[in-house]
Design an enzyme around this catalytic site. Sequence first.
Site, PDB file in Angstrom:
ATOM      1  N   GLY A 224       0.808  -1.228   0.000  1.00  0.00           N
ATOM      2  CA  GLY A 224       0.000   0.000   0.000  1.00  0.00           C
ATOM      3  C   GLY A 224       0.841   1.279   0.000  1.00  0.00           C
ATOM      4  O   GLY A 224       0.522   2.248  -0.693  1.00  0.00           O
ATOM      5  N   LYS A 305       4.184   2.041  16.325  1.00  0.00           N
ATOM      6  CA  LYS A 305       3.051   1.401  17.001  1.00  0.00           C
ATOM      7  C   LYS A 305       3.258   1.620  18.508  1.00  0.00           C
ATOM      8  O   LYS A 305       4.274   1.165  19.055  1.00  0.00           O
ATOM      9  CB  LYS A 305       2.992  -0.106  16.698  1.00  0.00           C
ATOM     10  CG  LYS A 305       3.315  -0.487  15.252  1.00  0.00           C
ATOM     11  CD  LYS A 305       2.211  -0.164  14.276  1.00  0.00           C
ATOM     12  CE  LYS A 305       2.672  -0.354  12.840  1.00  0.00           C
ATOM     13  NZ  LYS A 305       1.782   0.167  11.823  1.00  0.00           N
TER      14      LYS A 305
END
Length: 355
Positions: A224, A305
């Site tokens: 992506g 994250k």
Amino acid sequence: MVSQALLLLCRPGFEKECLAEITAVAAELGHTGWARLEADSGFIRFECATADALYAELSPLVFAREVWPVLTTIDALPAADRITPIIDALHSTLGRESATLGQLFCDTAEGDAYRATARFAGKFVHPLRQALRSENVLLPKDKAARPALHAFFPDSGRVWLGIDRPAMRPAWSMGVARLKFPSTAPSRSTLKLEEAFQVFLGTDWREQVGNDHTAVDLGAAPGGWTWQLVRRGLHVDAIDNGPMNDDLMATGQVTHHRADGFRWQPEYPVDWLVCDMVEQPSRVAERMLDWLENGWARQAIFNLKLPMKQRWASWSDIRARIEQRLSGRRYQLQARQLYFDREEITLYLALEATA
Ligand SMILES: C[S@@+](CC[C@H](N)C(=O)[O-])C[C@H]1O[C@@H](n2cnc3c(N)ncnc32)[C@H](O)[C@@H]1O
């Protein structure tokens, strides 16, 4: 203007991080404040006696999508006519001369409990805009370069009004990125990099990135992020043990290396490093610094994250570490919890070349 509070919109569930950040930034700038938190609401109201002075010095925050000072609060808007009290309040706080506001935004929080209010605000913005224009509170045509009026509705009977600084206004109203998922992109993550480019580089990001030639994508599969770079004409080295999307590989602009993203090194320096590896955030940040300090890439966009607990502390430690490693160097660092980020934040880091 004397504002007593700042309104901050954030991702629902990140109210604590948003409060920790504004409290820390306010303290650094010599201000104090407090807020009563409503979990999962998607906003905080930071009570601060010096809100105007604080807002004037503020730069965009990591965990707030939008910030503005609350000029006035109306607690009992009559359902039959909500517009007159708003206009009266604006005339008395701004004076009749101030027909300089460039736009009107009716803001609402993103928390589930605020869905009905959001629908109400979405409709109310049109009659309110018309009324403000005929009362000369708003300019006859939208002007993005002028301060804008914001009306935040905690519910349809209450409103907080405030005026923003254009430099603090998010790229999309309320920081809610309105991007369409491109049907040929291999994963929804693609929207995260598109949003990051727009937020960090500005509206001409396509030309800026299109003028570059090479990129490395660490943790690239299925592709992506690589897709965004390929779309702008770049050649991408995609590093991942997982498979890359076939159509993307068929463009001929991608070289797939099945390798460890923490070990792989480029043969020649590249224009861009992007990284979306799901790994310990401090480990990712250190690796990004290795790349930039070694001159392997000119600039980087990467995702960190954050752990479930101590998200603010974790980001503060990483920021301190970046500042420590780059002390004495000139660099640009931007960090944001993007609209398409979940339990994570995205960073832009670029180092100026040493003479
Ligand atoms: C969130 S996905 C990336 C999605 C990708 N940005 C996209 O837009 O399609 C994380 C990827 O990181 C890869 N990854 C995790 N640790 C890695 C490592 N040490 N080296 C290379 N890739 C790694 C995983 O295999 C996974 O494909």
